[in-house]
Design a protein around this motif. Structure first.
Motif, PDB file in Angstrom:
ATOM      1  N   MET A  91       0.824  -1.211   0.000  1.00 44.36           N
ATOM      2  CA  MET A  91       0.000   0.000   0.000  1.00 44.36           C
ATOM      3  C   MET A  91       0.858   1.261   0.000  1.00 44.36           C
ATOM      4  SD  MET A  91      -3.152  -0.838   2.415  1.00 44.36           S
ATOM      5  CE  MET A  91      -4.498  -1.020   1.285  1.00 44.36           C
ATOM      6  N   ALA A  92       0.357   2.258  -0.694  1.00 36.73           N
ATOM      7  CA  ALA A  92       1.016   3.560  -0.712  1.00 36.73           C
ATOM      8  C   ALA A  92       0.533   4.361   0.493  1.00 36.73           C
ATOM      9  CB  ALA A  92       0.670   4.297  -2.003  1.00 36.73           C
ATOM     10  N   GLY A  93       1.235   5.407   0.790  1.00 27.79           N
ATOM     11  CA  GLY A  93       0.794   6.305   1.847  1.00 27.79           C
ATOM     12  C   GLY A  93       1.495   6.121   3.171  1.00 27.79           C
ATOM     13  N   GLY A  94       2.458   5.213   3.227  1.00 30.70           N
ATOM     14  CA  GLY A  94       3.220   5.030   4.457  1.00 30.70           C
ATOM     15  C   GLY A  94       2.344   4.666   5.639  1.00 30.70           C
ATOM     16  N   PRO A  95       2.782   5.033   6.839  1.00 32.39           N
ATOM     17  CA  PRO A  95       2.043   4.694   8.052  1.00 32.39           C
ATOM     18  C   PRO A  95       0.603   5.189   8.042  1.00 32.39           C
ATOM     19  CG  PRO A  95       4.220   5.473   8.602  1.00 32.39           C
ATOM     20  CD  PRO A  95       4.040   5.712   7.132  1.00 32.39           C
ATOM     21  N   ALA A  96       0.386   6.413   7.563  1.00 36.24           N
ATOM     22  CA  ALA A  96      -0.970   6.954   7.531  1.00 36.24           C
ATOM     23  C   ALA A  96      -1.850   6.123   6.599  1.00 36.24           C
ATOM     24  CB  ALA A  96      -0.964   8.412   7.099  1.00 36.24           C
ATOM     25  N   GLY A  97      -1.281   5.654   5.475  1.00 38.57           N
ATOM     26  CA  GLY A  97      -2.033   4.816   4.547  1.00 38.57           C
ATOM     27  C   GLY A  97      -2.415   3.493   5.161  1.00 38.57           C
ATOM     28  N   LEU A  98      -1.512   2.907   5.934  1.00 38.83           N
ATOM     29  CA  LEU A  98      -1.796   1.635   6.594  1.00 38.83           C
ATOM     30  C   LEU A  98      -2.858   1.827   7.671  1.00 38.83           C
ATOM     31  CD1 LEU A  98      -1.291  -1.353   6.998  1.00 38.83           C
ATOM     32  CD2 LEU A  98       0.623  -0.768   8.490  1.00 38.83           C
ATOM     33  N   VAL A  99      -2.734   2.884   8.448  1.00 38.62           N
ATOM     34  CA  VAL A  99      -3.726   3.174   9.480  1.00 38.62           C
ATOM     35  C   VAL A  99      -5.098   3.341   8.850  1.00 38.62           C
ATOM     36  CG1 VAL A  99      -4.468   4.914  11.166  1.00 38.62           C
ATOM     37  CG2 VAL A  99      -2.084   4.187  11.098  1.00 38.62           C
ATOM     38  N   ASP A 100      -5.167   4.081   7.756  1.00 35.94           N
ATOM     39  CA  ASP A 100      -6.427   4.309   7.062  1.00 35.94           C
ATOM     40  C   ASP A 100      -6.983   2.995   6.503  1.00 35.94           C
ATOM     41  OD1 ASP A 100      -8.447   6.145   6.057  1.00 35.94           O
ATOM     42  OD2 ASP A 100      -7.609   5.734   4.061  1.00 35.94           O
ATOM     43  N   ALA A 101      -6.108   2.162   5.932  1.00 35.96           N
ATOM     44  CA  ALA A 101      -6.543   0.885   5.356  1.00 35.96           C
ATOM     45  C   ALA A 101      -7.147  -0.027   6.415  1.00 35.96           C
ATOM     46  CB  ALA A 101      -5.369   0.195   4.661  1.00 35.96           C
ATOM     47  N   VAL A 102      -6.519  -0.093   7.570  1.00 34.90           N
ATOM     48  CA  VAL A 102      -7.040  -0.940   8.647  1.00 34.90           C
ATOM     49  C   VAL A 102      -8.382  -0.394   9.133  1.00 34.90           C
ATOM     50  CG1 VAL A 102      -6.662  -1.735  11.012  1.00 34.90           C
ATOM     51  CG2 VAL A 102      -4.791  -1.824   9.358  1.00 34.90           C
ATOM     52  N   ALA A 103      -8.461   0.915   9.274  1.00 35.23           N
ATOM     53  CA  ALA A 103      -9.704   1.526   9.747  1.00 35.23           C
ATOM     54  C   ALA A 103     -10.865   1.284   8.788  1.00 35.23           C
ATOM     55  CB  ALA A 103      -9.498   3.025   9.951  1.00 35.23           C
ATOM     56  N   LYS A 104     -10.584   1.222   7.489  1.00 36.75           N
ATOM     57  CA  LYS A 104     -11.636   1.057   6.486  1.00 36.75           C
ATOM     58  C   LYS A 104     -11.865  -0.396   6.066  1.00 36.75           C
ATOM     59  CE  LYS A 104     -11.077   5.610   4.421  1.00 36.75           C
ATOM     60  NZ  LYS A 104     -10.609   6.353   3.247  1.00 36.75           N
ATOM     61  N   ALA A 105     -11.047  -1.289   6.553  1.00 37.32           N
ATOM     62  CA  ALA A 105     -11.117  -2.684   6.114  1.00 37.32           C
ATOM     63  C   ALA A 105     -12.429  -3.349   6.515  1.00 37.32           C
ATOM     64  CB  ALA A 105      -9.943  -3.474   6.691  1.00 37.32           C
ATOM     65  N   GLU A 106     -12.972  -4.099   5.589  1.00 33.26           N
ATOM     66  CA  GLU A 106     -14.156  -4.919   5.884  1.00 33.26           C
ATOM     67  C   GLU A 106     -13.739  -6.172   6.640  1.00 33.26           C
ATOM     68  OE1 GLU A 106     -16.405  -5.758   2.346  1.00 33.26           O
ATOM     69  OE2 GLU A 106     -16.254  -3.694   1.661  1.00 33.26           O
ATOM     70  N   ALA A 107     -12.531  -6.635   6.358  1.00 27.66           N
ATOM     71  CA  ALA A 107     -11.971  -7.811   7.024  1.00 27.66           C
ATOM     72  C   ALA A 107     -10.452  -7.690   6.981  1.00 27.66           C
ATOM     73  CB  ALA A 107     -12.415  -9.085   6.315  1.00 27.66           C
ATOM     74  N   VAL A 108      -9.795  -8.226   7.992  1.00 24.57           N
ATOM     75  CA  VAL A 108      -8.330  -8.210   8.064  1.00 24.57           C
ATOM     76  C   VAL A 108      -7.872  -9.646   8.289  1.00 24.57           C
ATOM     77  CG1 VAL A 108      -6.311  -7.378   9.330  1.00 24.57           C
ATOM     78  CG2 VAL A 108      -8.288  -5.878   9.035  1.00 24.57           C
ATOM     79  N   PHE A 109      -6.878 -10.055   7.515  1.00 21.64           N
ATOM     80  CA  PHE A 109      -6.291 -11.386   7.671  1.00 21.64           C
ATOM     81  C   PHE A 109      -4.800 -11.171   7.892  1.00 21.64           C
ATOM     82  CE2 PHE A 109      -4.507 -15.418   6.757  1.00 21.64           C
ATOM     83  CZ  PHE A 109      -5.503 -16.388   6.755  1.00 21.64           C
ATOM     84  N   VAL A 110      -4.292 -11.623   9.022  1.00 25.93           N
ATOM     85  CA  VAL A 110      -2.859 -11.520   9.314  1.00 25.93           C
ATOM     86  C   VAL A 110      -2.258 -12.881   9.037  1.00 25.93           C
ATOM     87  CG1 VAL A 110      -1.106 -11.007  11.047  1.00 25.93           C
ATOM     88  CG2 VAL A 110      -3.279  -9.755  11.068  1.00 25.93           C
ATOM     89  N   GLY A 111      -1.399 -12.931   8.020  1.00 29.71           N
ATOM     90  CA  GLY A 111      -0.779 -14.184   7.621  1.00 29.71           C
ATOM     91  C   GLY A 111       0.348 -14.582   8.555  1.00 29.71           C
ATOM     92  N   GLY A 112       0.586 -15.864   8.630  1.00 26.09           N
ATOM     93  CA  GLY A 112       1.628 -16.394   9.501  1.00 26.09           C
ATOM     94  C   GLY A 112       3.008 -16.331   8.878  1.00 26.09           C
ATOM     95  N   GLY A 113       3.937 -16.803   9.632  1.00 29.94           N
ATOM     96  CA  GLY A 113       5.337 -16.791   9.210  1.00 29.94           C
ATOM     97  C   GLY A 113       6.217 -16.595  10.427  1.00 29.94           C
TER      98      GLY A 113
END
Length: 135
Positions: A91-113
């Motif tokens: 995603m573009a937008g750095g930290p603010a873009g990630l914060v915005d993406a999480v806030a607007k997400a319909e669902a979040v999947f955190v992959g393992g590793g």
């Protein structure tokens, strides 16, 4: 040690604006593959039920050594469910873009590793941004 990891992850999640008190559904998987089955095949029914009213999924592949490949695999698995997968690492937008993406997400999947890689990349993704690097 595990308690420290969990509290760091919780601090990051809270710092980026995700509110656990607003979460209505959660599906926790300890593995992505079962013997003789493909990626997430063993949980496909549960995933389909959870995502039934959703069209977009934010995929956080920070724990992977190959996040692009991992995101592509997730897109292939979610395609039959008509779910669009957005990769957080791209995603573009750095930290603010990630914060915005999480806030607007319909669902979040955190992959393992690798958990250490996950924490390191979460910190880097939020450093100097709205999240204040609090991971």
């Amino acid at each position: 040690m595990i308690g420290q990891k969990l509290s760091r992850a919780a601090a990051w999640v809270t710092a980026i604006g995700w509110r656990p008190d607003e979460m209505t559904d959660a599906l926790l998987l300890s593995n992505s593959r079962a013997p003789g089955q493909g990626y997430l095949e063993h949980a496909r029914t549960e995933i389909a039920g959870l995502l039934a009213e959703r069209q977009r999924l934010l995929f956080i592949a920070f724990a992977s050594s190959e996040p692009d490949r991992y995101a592509q695999l997730m897109r292939e698995v979610m395609a039959p469910l008509r779910i669009t997968v957005e990769a957080a690492h791209a995603m573009a937008g750095g930290p603010a873009g990630l914060v915005d993406a999480v806030a607007k997400a319909e669902a979040v999947f955190v992959g393992g590793g690798n958990s250490f890689r996950l924490l390191r990349r979460m910190r880097a993704a939020t450093r100097d941004g709205e999240a204040g690097g609090q991971a």
